[in-house]
Design a protein around this motif. Structure first.
Motif: not given
Lengths: 296, 258, 297
Positions: B79, B89, B168, B165, B112-113, B81-86, B109, B51, B162
């Motif tokens: 980005d 952790m 995946q 949101v 944030l979105n 940040v986009a990875v960590r949203r997906t 979370g 992530n 976690a």
């Protein structure tokens, strides 16, 4: 690569990005804003005050017999006054401050220690003018003595103690426990342990405290206004007569409009800031070197 | 929803130090993959590259590829940040935001979105807490501080946060190492349920735990101090614990070292 | 050692005791209401003096200073702890600390001679902007700008307390647990969102007490304010505007420092000093309590 167009890793919304950029910009801006006054002040002092500092007379002569219309003259009388008062202040404040710090770190438990620690904090916040008024009430109001350099030093002691306590304390707390315990295990009495092991290890912290404390009290003006009238001539007697100091030398002529006097004000200010900054830079340097040694 | 992770020839660095070398593996969707191995073998480091949390350490960088289905997490223009949203952790120590309520922790979370609607937030918070097996315990005190919960509850709160949101993939970095056996059991049960919806990667020190919760296991080790960690083998958990194909794995599993 | 510790306690107590002792006789003779009167004629017989005007100028200049300084200080502290690269962070912190070493008389001198003219210039954009937008509040309306106005004093005070507030805020921001920061990052928070979710909430009590300490310092600052503020003429009507001059406790005392000739007159000034002591004591004590409570958690 499919990344840019994919939906899973779609970039975050523009407004979030924008807010993030604005915040980053604001942080850098704050830093720049904070730097402006320092640079501006130093620039002003150097531009307006550097002239006289190149003249050797500035460092060796007093202002005796020099009027507002006469160029030049020296700041020696004020420099020596500032140094003398600061020295005497340190002689009183250092033992008290170091003693208090040792008490807090080595012995301090329970209520009394908390009270002492709290009072040190309070002392940090006591305005210099209040410290000066207190000494005035004591020295002149009660004992009926005169406004002399020593009274200024007494007021400065109040302002210097907390600086020394805190910086000494910080270093003493860094002295490793096992060093102390090793000494105790050898049957060395507590006070001897402190004298022979703890204090030398914390020495750099104490020196830093002294230097930062000196830097603080040398720049103080309020106690001088109340307790230490300015004199144009050299006086090295702390118990009699008026005595000059750099802040009062500045204060004396700051309302003057004539150029020679104005020049002297800025030169005295530059001299003062040089003195204070060298001390505080040295102080931090000593603390840096000292803490590197203990952290290894 | 769940996606597959593929790495190929992945090296992970801290500055000049190579912490993990040449890892190529596949993490299957909707299953639990456990990373095991001795301390310092780089399993947590590797997990944090999935992530891009590895990068928050100054000097942290990777070489090679990490694919989420077909997307390269480290491709230019992606980005972090986009990875960590997906990719969600959960950490070793439960870390709910101490100043937020239980509700706000789970909702953080989403907020944030840009999720604002109260009903949608309420629904998602409840659903996430239910999926984290925490709803019944906290439903009457959603506005109390999350830090007032027990360690095990806090960890389940972090899991709820976690999964709120809808990530995946869910990464878990030794999620039970700070918990007592009963709380550990609760988390393990939860992992078992969650794998129906998410791809889960769990780093663990505890081999019994790996054997209990995971479908596949990857074993890492390190040749010596200062050497990079390496993947020794990855395979079906039952198989690896009964018939490891590598000597090193067998030594580790049977407790001969590590 | 314990003696030294107790001496410090005694010293602070003595400050309070002596100031009270010397203030009481004058306060008893005072024919004006001390807390609410704006008159200041301590050498008439009977003396009449009150601190209302002093209190106003002291408090308003310090609060404006705090409002100006705290956002910048928090920004600088965040810059040092969260944004600046490691190699830059230490020197930057160092330079901000240097600002704290500048003697206050130099701030005053620079304020009145350099910054003041910039601000008071008839075409000063900053001042006119404030006046145009906020002029309907008496605080910001002007009947004429004094060269040594309260707003100028506030700006200089803000610069003076900036390093204190920065240093303490920096310290609390450094203590934010990594776990909290990583929790926000792992949720997909941007840097700014991470700061808002994890750093600022954790640091809030620390920032509050840092601001209070800065406020305490501003309340008691003497010479810079004395140099900057122009003293209103005796008998002039009281002007609460930030564009007017005024006197604070400290500047009133400092301006009279050479003229403490009778115990009665001195007592009046010491009374003002006592109020300043009590106010700064209270502000500092509250700040310290907030800090120490944080430590215990």
């Amino acid at each position: 690569m499919a990344t840019a167009t994919s939906t899973t890793l779609a970039p975050i919304s523009d407004s979030r990005k924008l807010r993030n950029h604005v915040a980053t910009f604001a942080m850098y801006a704050c830093f720049v804003i904070a730097m402006i006054p320092l640079v501006w002040i130093i620039w002003t002092l150097v531009a307006k005050g550097a002239g006289l500092l190149g003249d050797p007379h500035w460092w060796t002569n007093s202002q005796r017999g020099i009027t507002s219309r006469i160029q030049g003259g020296g700041a020696y009388h004020a420099i020596i006054g500032t140094l003398l008062m600061a020295l005497v202040t340190a002689l009183i404040a250092v033992p008290l401050g170091v003693g208090t710090a040792i008490y807090l770190v080595e012995y301090g438990r329970g209520r009394i220690a908390r009270a002492v620690s709290f009072m040190v904090d309070v002392l940090t916040g006591v305005p210099s003018i209040v410290a000066a008024l207190f000494i005035y009430a004591l020295w002149i109001g009660t004992f009926g003595l005169h406004r002399v350099g020593f009274a200024v030093s007494l007021a400065l002691v109040l302002l210097m103690i907390p600086v020394i306590v805190r910086s000494t304390e910080e270093m003493l707390r860094l002295v490793p426990r096992d060093l102390r315990e090793a000494a105790f295990a050898l049957g060395v009495p507590r006070w001897k342990t402190i004298m022979s092991i703890v204090l030398p290890t914390a020495f750099s912290g104490i020196v830093t405290g002294i230097m930062l404390g000196l830097a603080r009290v040398m720049g103080e003006t309020a106690p001088l206004l109340i307790l230490g009238p300015y004199a144009k001539a050299i006086n090295t007697n702390l118990f009699s007569g008026n005595m000059a100091a750099l802040p009062t030398m500045i204060n004396q002529d700051r309302v003057e409009a004539l150029k020679p006097a104005v020049d002297r004000v800025w030169s005295a200010a530059l001299t003062l800031i040089l003195l204070v900054m060298v001390l505080s830079l040295l102080g931090r340097l000593v603390s840096r070197l000292g803490s590197v040694k203990t952290s290894r | 929803m769940a996606k597959r992770i593929d790495t190929s020839g992945l090296d992970v660095f801290y500055g000049d130090f190579k912490a993990v070398e040449d890892v190529s593996l596949t993490v299957e969707p909707r299953s639990v993959t456990a990373f095991i191995g001795p301390s310092g073998c780089g399993k947590s480091t590797l997990l944090r590259t999935f992530n891009r949390m590895h990068e928050v350490v100054p000097g942290g960088r990777v070489a090679g590829k990490v694919l989420l289905d077909d997307e390269d997490l480290y491709a230019e223009g992606v980005d972090p940040v986009a990875v960590r949203r997906t990719v969600g952790m959960v950490f070793q120590r439960p870390n709910p935001f101490p100043t937020m309520s239980i509700y706000d922790n789970v909702a953080s979370g989403l907020r944030l979105n840009g999720v604002k609607g109260r009903t949608l937030l309420d629904e998602t918070v409840e659903q996430s807490l239910r999926r984290a097996n925490l709803w019944e315990e906290v439903k009457d005190r959603l506005n109390k501080a999350g830090s007032g919960l027990s360690g095990g509850q806090q960890q389940r709160l972090c899991i709820a946060r976690a999964i709120a949101v809808e990530p995946q993939v869910l990464l878990m970095d030794e999620p039970c190492s700070a918990l007592d056996p009963i709380s550990t059991l609760a988390i393990e049960d939860l992992i078992f349920e969650l794998k129906n919806r998410y791809t889960i990667v769990i780093v663990t020190h505890n081999m019994q735990q790996a054997a209990r919760v995971s479908d596949r296991t990857a074993f890492f080790t390190i040749a010596g101090a200062g050497k990079p960690g390496r993947l020794i083998e990855i395979g079906d958990t039952a198989e690896m614990f009964s018939r490891p194909s590598e000597r090193a794995t067998e030594d580790y599993i049977t407790g001969r070292f590590g | 050692m314990r003696g030294a510790g107790l001496a410090v306690v005694l010293l602070v107590a003595l400050v309070g005791i002596f100031l009270t002792w010397k203030a009481v006789p004058s306060l008893l003779h005072n024919k004006a209401p001390f807390l609410t009167s704006r008159v200041w004629s301590p050498d008439t017989n009977p003396p009449r003096f009150g601190i209302a005007a002093l209190l106003w100028t002291t408090v308003i200049s310090s609060i404006v200073a705090m409002l100006l300084a705290v956002p910048v200080a928090v920004g600088v502290a965040l810059f040092i702890t969260q944004y600046a690269p490691k190699r830059l962070a230490t020197p930057v912190a160092y330079v901000v600390d240097l600002l704290a070493a500048v003697p206050s008389i130099i701030f005053g001198l620079w304020g009145i001679a350099v910054l003041g003219p910039v601000l008071a210039a008839p075409n000063s954009g900053l001042r006119q902007g404030i006046e145009n937008s906020l002029g309907w509040i008496p605080l910001f309306s002007s009947t004429g700008v004094s060269a040594g106005n309260v707003f100028l004093a506030s700006i200089v005070l803000a610069i003076m307390i900036l390093p204190i507030v920065t240093a303490l805020s920096r310290e609390v921001f450094l203590q934010v647990p990594r776990a909290n920061i990583e929790a926000a990052q792992a949720l997909g928070a941007t840097k700014w969102e991470t700061i808002r979710m994890a750093v600022l909430p954790f640091g809030r009590p620390g920032v509050i007490s840092a601001s209070m300490l800065g406020l305490g310092r501003a309340l008691g600052e003497t010479i810079a304010v004395t140099i900057i503020l122009s003293t209103p003429n005796i008998g002039a009507p009281f002007d609460p505007s930030l564009w007017a001059g005024g006197e604070t406790f400290a500047s009133k005392i400092a301006n009279a420092a050479g003229e403490f000739d009778t115990p009665q007159k001195t007592g009046a000034y010491i009374s003002a000093g006592l109020v300043l002591f009590v106010v700064t004591f209270a502000v500092n004590a509250v700040a310290r309590v907030v800090i120490s409570r944080r430590k215990e958690v």
